[in-house]
Design an enzyme around this catalytic site. Structure first.
Site: not given
Length: 426
Positions: A144, A239, A267
């Site tokens: 994702y 990613d 994050k």
């Protein structure tokens, strides 16, 4: 445990927020029941509005690598806020953050800040296309990369077909240049490049996929992706929104010794505040406006509060911290494996440093197809059993768990004891 106040808040939220939540997985649809509402967190624990205490392995979905409300981060945010919450003008924290990322991740020569991991991945793909002057992107089932239209894609009917929209509201035309392949399958990648020779702008991949639970790259797989992109003049995008500064100080690329062309972050670099970033080779990054023709912008990009929080977080992550995270992860893995074996419950436990996932299946899990064969009904029972025992895991079989430096050996032991009890009831 009683959660009367949470139930009341959720009923109220349903009247004003779609599904009562601001991110779908929080709604507990995958496990049943209703979400609880938190009003306080510190260290490795969160407390809900009813006063229930939980050992937290969601860690705000990864950013809380130092635990919640770390004093250095709180202090940094307060100090930054005293000077203003947003400027829309360059600020010194942006330069400090950029220098930190470039010094800690050798593949990154220049970096651009964004407001989320979704923005970072969307922008990195646009940049890869602009740099190569090609249209097609390869991604992998189970990885994702945010909710940008061209990335909300599920696999087509065959390995060489283009992906299909994975969400209503995404026109098929937006995904026609996205090729979706199974993870850990080199032959599928070879075939895709052969069928689209000279048209693939790049590959985007979570080096350790953490959005379908957690599974690891097979030995040599990431090296293969590096080689085939280089051989075909395509851009390799890692990613590392989850794995960046999580599985090693320099991310998965340090752990597996791979050098991508571009990397996406998020994050941890925000210390718990909204943030994203993408960076890499200087010649590629210099294609961004205002130097080059690839446009990307953001009013709150480089926000001083997020930068201050992220800088404080990164400065606390020493080699000792990563050793501790590895030790806690190994303790949890060994304990949960023993608990499952004693209970006679088939579990595959995948872990990479302080990221982990347990699948209720007797078969190894290497990709999304493997993960989908796990026993989700058993996971639902396990989730609620652990929650009632005061241990909060992600409310979905297909999400990774996280450990922080605030988790102690005593926390791990408590978790293993709860798991052993719950597994005997499954």
């Amino acid at each position: 445990m009683t959660r009367t106040k949470s139930e009341k808040l959720f009923a109220e939220a349903l009247n004003y927020i779609p599904g009562g939540v601001n991110s779908p997985v929080r709604a507990f649809r995958a496990v049943g029941g209703h979400p609880f509402f938190v009003n306080r967190a510190r260290g490795a624990r969160v407390w809900d509005v009813d006063g229930n205490e939980y050992v937290d392995y969601v860690c705000t979905w990864g950013p809380a690598i130092l635990g919640h409300a770390h004093p250095k981060i709180i202090e940094a945010v307060k100090a930054a806020a005293d000077h203003g919450t947003s400027f829309g003008i360059p600020n010194p924290h942006e330069v400090t953050m950029a220098k930190l990322i470039c010094s800690l991740v050798p593949s990154v020569q220049k970096v651009r800040m964004t407001n989320s991991g979704t923005e970072a991945c969307m922008s990195a793909i646009r940049l890869a296309r602009g740099f190569t002057r090609r249209d097609k992107i390869i991604k992998f089932d189970g990885c994702y990369h945010g909710h940008a239209d061209s990335l909300l894609v599920k696999a087509g009917s065959g390995a060489l077909t283009f992906g299909n929209p994975d969400s209503a509201g995404v026109p098929a035309a937006f995904t026609q240049h996205t090729i979706v392949l199974p993870f850990n399958d080199p032959e599928a990648v070879n075939e895709a490049f052969a069928a689209n020779r000279g048209h693939v702008a790049g590959i985007i991949v979570e080096p350790v996929p953490g959005n379908a639970g957690l599974y690891l790259p097979k030995p040599g797989y990431l090296e293969f992706l590096r080689e085939i992109t280089r051989a075909n003049g395509a851009v390799l995008i890692f990613d590392e929104v989850m794995t960046g500064f999580r599985v090693a100080r320099g991310g998965a690329q340090e752990r597996f010794k791979i050098t991508p062309d571009l990397t996406c972050f998020g994050k941890i670099i925000g210390g718990g505040l909204p943030v994203g970033a993408f960076g890499g080779r200087a010649d590629i990054m210099d294609c961004l406006a205002p130097l080059g023709p690839v446009y990307q912008a953001g009013t709150l990009s480089g926000n001083p509060l997020a930068m201050a929080a992220g800088i404080a977080a990164l400065n606390q992550l020493s080699s000792v911290a990563y050793d501790e995270l590895e030790d806690r992860g190994a303790e949890l893995e060994a304990g949960l494996r023993d608990a499952a074996k004693s209970a006679g419950v088939p579990v595959q436990f995948n872990r990479c440093g302080s990221m982990f996932c347990g699948y209720f299946t007797s078969d190894q899990v290497h990709n999304l197809s493997d993960a989908m064969r796990s026993d989700r009904d058993r996971f639902k029972k396990y989730f609620h059993g652990m929650l009632d025992a005061g241990v909060y895991l992600a409310p979905s079989q297909f999400e990774a768990g996280f450990i922080s430096t605030a988790h102690t050996s005593a926390d791990i032991a408590t978790t293993i004891e709860a798991a052993a009890t719950v597994m005997r009831t499954l």
